[in-house]
Each structure stands twice: as C-alpha cells, then as structure tokens.
Design a protein around this motif. Sequence first.
Motif, short mmCIF file in Angstrom:
data_model
loop_
_atom_site.label_atom_id
_atom_site.label_comp_id
_atom_site.label_asym_id
_atom_site.label_seq_id
_atom_site.Cartn_x
_atom_site.Cartn_y
_atom_site.Cartn_z
N SER A 19 0.82 -1.22 0.00
CA SER A 19 0.00 0.00 0.00
C SER A 19 0.85 1.26 0.00
O SER A 19 0.46 2.27 -0.57
CB SER A 19 -0.95 0.02 1.20
OG SER A 19 -0.23 0.10 2.40
N MET A 20 2.02 1.21 0.65
CA MET A 20 2.91 2.38 0.67
C MET A 20 4.32 1.95 1.03
O MET A 20 4.52 0.94 1.70
CB MET A 20 2.41 3.44 1.65
CG MET A 20 2.35 2.98 3.08
SD MET A 20 3.38 4.05 4.03
CE MET A 20 3.46 3.18 5.56
N VAL A 21 5.26 2.71 0.54
CA VAL A 21 6.67 2.48 0.85
C VAL A 21 7.28 3.84 1.16
O VAL A 21 7.08 4.80 0.43
CB VAL A 21 7.42 1.84 -0.35
CG1 VAL A 21 8.88 1.63 -0.02
CG2 VAL A 21 6.77 0.53 -0.77
N ASN A 22 8.01 3.92 2.28
CA ASN A 22 8.73 5.14 2.62
C ASN A 22 10.01 4.78 3.37
O ASN A 22 10.34 3.61 3.50
CB ASN A 22 7.85 6.12 3.42
CG ASN A 22 7.38 5.56 4.73
OD1 ASN A 22 8.04 4.73 5.35
ND2 ASN A 22 6.20 6.01 5.17
N GLU A 23 10.71 5.79 3.87
CA GLU A 23 11.99 5.54 4.54
C GLU A 23 11.84 4.74 5.83
O GLU A 23 12.79 4.12 6.30
CB GLU A 23 12.73 6.85 4.80
CG GLU A 23 12.03 7.84 5.71
CD GLU A 23 10.95 8.66 5.01
OE1 GLU A 23 10.15 9.27 5.74
OE2 GLU A 23 10.89 8.68 3.77
N LYS A 24 10.67 4.71 6.43
CA LYS A 24 10.45 3.97 7.68
C LYS A 24 10.06 2.51 7.44
O LYS A 24 10.09 1.71 8.36
CB LYS A 24 9.35 4.63 8.50
CG LYS A 24 9.72 6.00 9.01
CD LYS A 24 8.60 6.57 9.85
CE LYS A 24 8.95 7.95 10.34
NZ LYS A 24 7.86 8.51 11.14
N GLY A 25 9.68 2.18 6.25
CA GLY A 25 9.26 0.80 5.95
C GLY A 25 8.18 0.77 4.89
O GLY A 25 8.12 1.64 4.04
N LEU A 26 7.32 -0.22 4.99
CA LEU A 26 6.25 -0.34 4.01
C LEU A 26 4.97 -0.79 4.69
O LEU A 26 4.98 -1.29 5.80
CB LEU A 26 6.63 -1.31 2.88
CG LEU A 26 6.98 -2.76 3.26
CD1 LEU A 26 5.74 -3.61 3.25
CD2 LEU A 26 7.99 -3.30 2.28
N GLY A 27 3.86 -0.57 4.02
CA GLY A 27 2.56 -1.01 4.50
C GLY A 27 1.99 -2.04 3.55
O GLY A 27 2.11 -1.91 2.33
#
Length: 56
Positions: A19-27
């Motif tokens: 659902s999402m990817v960013n510097e903290k991880g992914l959903g």
Amino acid sequence: MGYAEIRTLRADEIECRVSMVNEKGLGLLLYKDARADQKILDEGVNNFVSMEFEFS
C-alpha cells in the motif's frame, strides 16, 4: 447443540499488496475473496449440520 469448528485462513488464501513504501518501511494490505469464505463455510458448517442431523 455445539458450535461448528471453523478453520483459519491458509497462506494460499490470502493476497498481499503493497500500500505504501517510505523511509520507515512499508505497509501491506491483506485481501481474501468470497471464494475463500465460501470454502471455509462449506468445510466447517456443512460438516457440522450433517453431524447434527445424524446424531439427533
């Protein structure tokens, strides 16, 4: 009267989507379809109903 034994989902009955990817991880989003639900109900509830009528 007892309760029907309903099994948990198996890994091959669950679909994962990112659902999402960013510097903290992914959903992840976890999906199951109505076919999985129907199969589980057919296995658990139909067997339970058959047992109720056989032993009544």
